[in-house]
Design a protein around this motif. Sequence first.
Motif, PDB file in Angstrom:
ATOM      1  N   MET A  62       3.021  -5.496   4.793  1.00  0.00           N
ATOM      2  CA  MET A  62       2.882  -5.353   3.340  1.00  0.00           C
ATOM      3  C   MET A  62       1.598  -4.636   2.967  1.00  0.00           C
ATOM      4  N   ASN A  63       1.597  -4.097   1.746  1.00  0.00           N
ATOM      5  CA  ASN A  63       0.380  -3.554   1.173  1.00  0.00           C
ATOM      6  C   ASN A  63      -0.534  -4.693   0.742  1.00  0.00           C
ATOM      7  N   ILE A  64      -1.742  -4.320   0.330  1.00  0.00           N
ATOM      8  CA  ILE A  64      -2.712  -5.339  -0.077  1.00  0.00           C
ATOM      9  C   ILE A  64      -2.206  -6.109  -1.288  1.00  0.00           C
ATOM     10  N   GLY A  65      -1.456  -5.441  -2.177  1.00  0.00           N
ATOM     11  CA  GLY A  65      -0.961  -6.131  -3.357  1.00  0.00           C
ATOM     12  C   GLY A  65      -0.023  -7.273  -3.033  1.00  0.00           C
ATOM     13  N   GLY A  66       0.712  -7.167  -1.941  1.00  0.00           N
ATOM     14  CA  GLY A  66       1.629  -8.229  -1.562  1.00  0.00           C
ATOM     15  C   GLY A  66       0.956  -9.430  -0.938  1.00  0.00           C
TER      16      GLY A  66
END
Length: 227
Positions: A62-66
Motif C-alpha cells: 500500500m501507499n502511505i495513505g493506506g
Amino acid sequence: MMTSFFDQFMSPIYLGIPLMALAFILPWLLFPSPAPRWLNNRLLTLQSWFINRFTAQLLAPMNIGGHKWALVLTSLMIFLITLNMLGLLPYTFTPTTQLSLNMGLAVPLWLATVLIGLRNQPTAALGHLLPEGTPGPLIPVLIIIETISLFIRPLALGVRLTANLTAGHLLMQLIATAAFVLLPIMPTVAGLTAIVLFLLTILEVAVAMIQAYVFVLLMSLYLQENV
C-alpha cells in the motif's frame, strides 16, 4: 430438541437478551492487554509478534495513505478470527454465520474505500469503470458492467464469509449425527465417521482463520485501489 439442522444458525436469545451482543464483547475480554514492562510473558510476546507480522504483510503493497487503516484492518482480522474460532466450540453460537452481520461489516468499510478514492483521486476512481482503449460502441455496456461489479463487492465479501462458515458447520453436524446414529448399529462405520469428523474439524479451524484473513485481504485490496 432441534427441529432443523439450520436452527443452529438462528441468533439465540436468552432472557430477552440477544447473545450476539455477548459474542461481540468476548474478543476484547479474551485478549490480554500489553503490560508496561520491559519483558512480557509468552502469550503477549506471541500476540505482539503475530500482530506486527500481519500488519507489515498487509500494508507492504500500500501507499502511505493506506497505512492509516492499519489499526482498523488488524482489529477486524483479530475480531473475525476470534468469532470464527469461538463458534467451533460446543454449545456456542457463531455470529459470522449471519449474513446481516457480515454485510454490516463489509458495506461500511467498502463504502469508505470508495469515498476515499472519489475524494483523493476522482479521475482514477472513475477511470476504473472504463478500461483504456475500449471501442466506442462498448463504452455504455462496460460502464454498466463495471458499476455492477463495483457494487457487488460488499455482497461478495459478506456472502463468501457466511457461505463458507455455514457450509462447514452444517457438514460437521450432519457427519456427527451420522456417527451418533450408526454407533449402535455399525460401530466400525461409526468409528470411521468419527475419524472423518475429526479431520473435518481440523479443516474447519483452518477455514475459520483463512476466511477471516481473506475478508481483510480483499478489503485491503479495495483500499489499495483508492489510495
